[in-house]
Design a protein around this motif. Structure first.
Motif, PDB file in Angstrom:
ATOM      1  N   PHE A  44       9.148  -8.030   0.952  1.00 35.42           N
ATOM      2  CA  PHE A  44       8.669  -7.014   1.875  1.00 35.42           C
ATOM      3  C   PHE A  44       9.742  -5.935   1.994  1.00 35.42           C
ATOM      4  O   PHE A  44      10.938  -6.226   2.023  1.00 35.42           O
ATOM      5  N   TYR A  45       9.315  -4.692   2.054  1.00 39.70           N
ATOM      6  CA  TYR A  45      10.241  -3.579   2.169  1.00 39.70           C
ATOM      7  C   TYR A  45       9.540  -2.404   2.853  1.00 39.70           C
ATOM      8  O   TYR A  45       8.334  -2.368   2.946  1.00 39.70           O
ATOM      9  N   ARG A  46      10.357  -1.466   3.326  1.00 34.35           N
ATOM     10  CA  ARG A  46       9.819  -0.223   3.884  1.00 34.35           C
ATOM     11  C   ARG A  46       9.705   0.790   2.761  1.00 34.35           C
ATOM     12  O   ARG A  46      10.619   0.957   1.971  1.00 34.35           O
ATOM     13  N   SER A  47       8.593   1.469   2.696  1.00 37.43           N
ATOM     14  CA  SER A  47       8.357   2.440   1.631  1.00 37.43           C
ATOM     15  C   SER A  47       8.990   3.782   1.991  1.00 37.43           C
ATOM     16  O   SER A  47       8.981   4.197   3.147  1.00 37.43           O
ATOM     17  N   THR A  48       9.530   4.448   0.991  1.00 40.72           N
ATOM     18  CA  THR A  48      10.018   5.809   1.202  1.00 40.72           C
ATOM     19  C   THR A  48       8.994   6.836   0.725  1.00 40.72           C
ATOM     20  O   THR A  48       9.149   8.015   0.977  1.00 40.72           O
ATOM     21  N   ARG A  49       7.939   6.363   0.041  1.00 40.58           N
ATOM     22  CA  ARG A  49       6.894   7.272  -0.437  1.00 40.58           C
ATOM     23  C   ARG A  49       5.749   7.397   0.577  1.00 40.58           C
ATOM     24  O   ARG A  49       5.320   8.492   0.887  1.00 40.58           O
ATOM     25  N   GLU A  50       5.237   6.265   1.065  1.00 41.16           N
ATOM     26  CA  GLU A  50       4.143   6.249   2.034  1.00 41.16           C
ATOM     27  C   GLU A  50       4.730   6.082   3.427  1.00 41.16           C
ATOM     28  O   GLU A  50       4.626   5.041   4.048  1.00 41.16           O
ATOM     29  N   LYS A  51       5.333   7.134   3.937  1.00 40.12           N
ATOM     30  CA  LYS A  51       6.100   7.023   5.172  1.00 40.12           C
ATOM     31  C   LYS A  51       5.580   8.018   6.208  1.00 40.12           C
ATOM     32  O   LYS A  51       5.492   9.204   5.931  1.00 40.12           O
ATOM     33  N   GLN A  52       5.239   7.513   7.390  1.00 38.84           N
ATOM     34  CA  GLN A  52       4.916   8.375   8.523  1.00 38.84           C
ATOM     35  C   GLN A  52       6.024   8.259   9.575  1.00 38.84           C
ATOM     36  O   GLN A  52       6.607   9.245   9.960  1.00 38.84           O
ATOM     37  N   LEU A  53       6.279   7.051  10.026  1.00 42.95           N
ATOM     38  CA  LEU A  53       7.370   6.832  10.976  1.00 42.95           C
ATOM     39  C   LEU A  53       8.577   6.214  10.271  1.00 42.95           C
ATOM     40  O   LEU A  53       9.585   6.854  10.064  1.00 42.95           O
ATOM     41  N   SER A  54       8.435   4.945   9.918  1.00 38.70           N
ATOM     42  CA  SER A  54       9.575   4.279   9.273  1.00 38.70           C
ATOM     43  C   SER A  54       9.240   3.713   7.902  1.00 38.70           C
ATOM     44  O   SER A  54      10.131   3.267   7.202  1.00 38.70           O
ATOM     45  N   GLY A  55       7.988   3.690   7.521  1.00 38.84           N
ATOM     46  CA  GLY A  55       7.592   3.210   6.207  1.00 38.84           C
ATOM     47  C   GLY A  55       7.191   1.753   6.150  1.00 38.84           C
ATOM     48  O   GLY A  55       6.937   1.223   5.072  1.00 38.84           O
ATOM     49  N   VAL A  56       7.134   1.081   7.304  1.00 36.58           N
ATOM     50  CA  VAL A  56       6.774  -0.337   7.331  1.00 36.58           C
ATOM     51  C   VAL A  56       5.356  -0.541   6.808  1.00 36.58           C
ATOM     52  O   VAL A  56       5.116  -1.370   5.927  1.00 36.58           O
ATOM     53  N   LEU A  57       4.416   0.217   7.323  1.00 42.17           N
ATOM     54  CA  LEU A  57       3.026   0.053   6.894  1.00 42.17           C
ATOM     55  C   LEU A  57       2.822   0.520   5.459  1.00 42.17           C
ATOM     56  O   LEU A  57       1.993  -0.033   4.735  1.00 42.17           O
ATOM     57  N   GLY A  58       3.580   1.506   5.035  1.00 44.91           N
ATOM     58  CA  GLY A  58       3.514   1.943   3.643  1.00 44.91           C
ATOM     59  C   GLY A  58       3.975   0.850   2.700  1.00 44.91           C
ATOM     60  O   GLY A  58       3.379   0.625   1.648  1.00 44.91           O
ATOM     61  N   GLY A  59       5.031   0.144   3.070  1.00 45.63           N
ATOM     62  CA  GLY A  59       5.516  -0.963   2.263  1.00 45.63           C
ATOM     63  C   GLY A  59       4.536  -2.122   2.230  1.00 45.63           C
ATOM     64  O   GLY A  59       4.314  -2.740   1.184  1.00 45.63           O
ATOM     65  N   LEU A  60       3.926  -2.402   3.377  1.00 54.66           N
ATOM     66  CA  LEU A  60       2.924  -3.468   3.415  1.00 54.66           C
ATOM     67  C   LEU A  60       1.698  -3.107   2.585  1.00 54.66           C
ATOM     68  O   LEU A  60       1.124  -3.964   1.922  1.00 54.66           O
ATOM     69  N   SER A  61       1.305  -1.849   2.615  1.00 53.04           N
ATOM     70  CA  SER A  61       0.138  -1.437   1.833  1.00 53.04           C
ATOM     71  C   SER A  61       0.431  -1.520   0.332  1.00 53.04           C
ATOM     72  O   SER A  61      -0.446  -1.901  -0.445  1.00 53.04           O
TER      73      SER A  61
END
Length: 64
Positions: free
Chosen positions: A4-21
């Motif tokens: 699991f990681y935070r995304s830097t591409r799909e980022k609105q606030l911190s990228g948590v949901l982008g990484g999960l997606s």
């Protein structure tokens, strides 16, 4: 093993949901809507979990 990681591409606030997606192959917009709605139904527990995940999870660039 995929982590699991935070995304830097799909980022609105911190990228948590982008990484999960990216991890589960789900549209990030659906995850955002579900997170906001579940935050209301769980009295903010979902948002607290999101905040903790934003602090603990590494970004995708830190995993390289």
């Amino acid at each position: 093993m995929r982590r699991f990681y935070r995304s830097t591409r799909e980022k609105q606030l911190s990228g948590v949901l982008g990484g999960l997606s990216e991890r589960f192959g789900i549209d990030v917009s659906i995850l955002r809507i579900v997170t906001v709605l579940s935050g209301f139904f769980t009295s903010g527990i979902t948002w607290l979990i999101y905040l903790i995940a934003a602090i603990v999870m590494p970004t995708d660039k830190q995993l390289d």
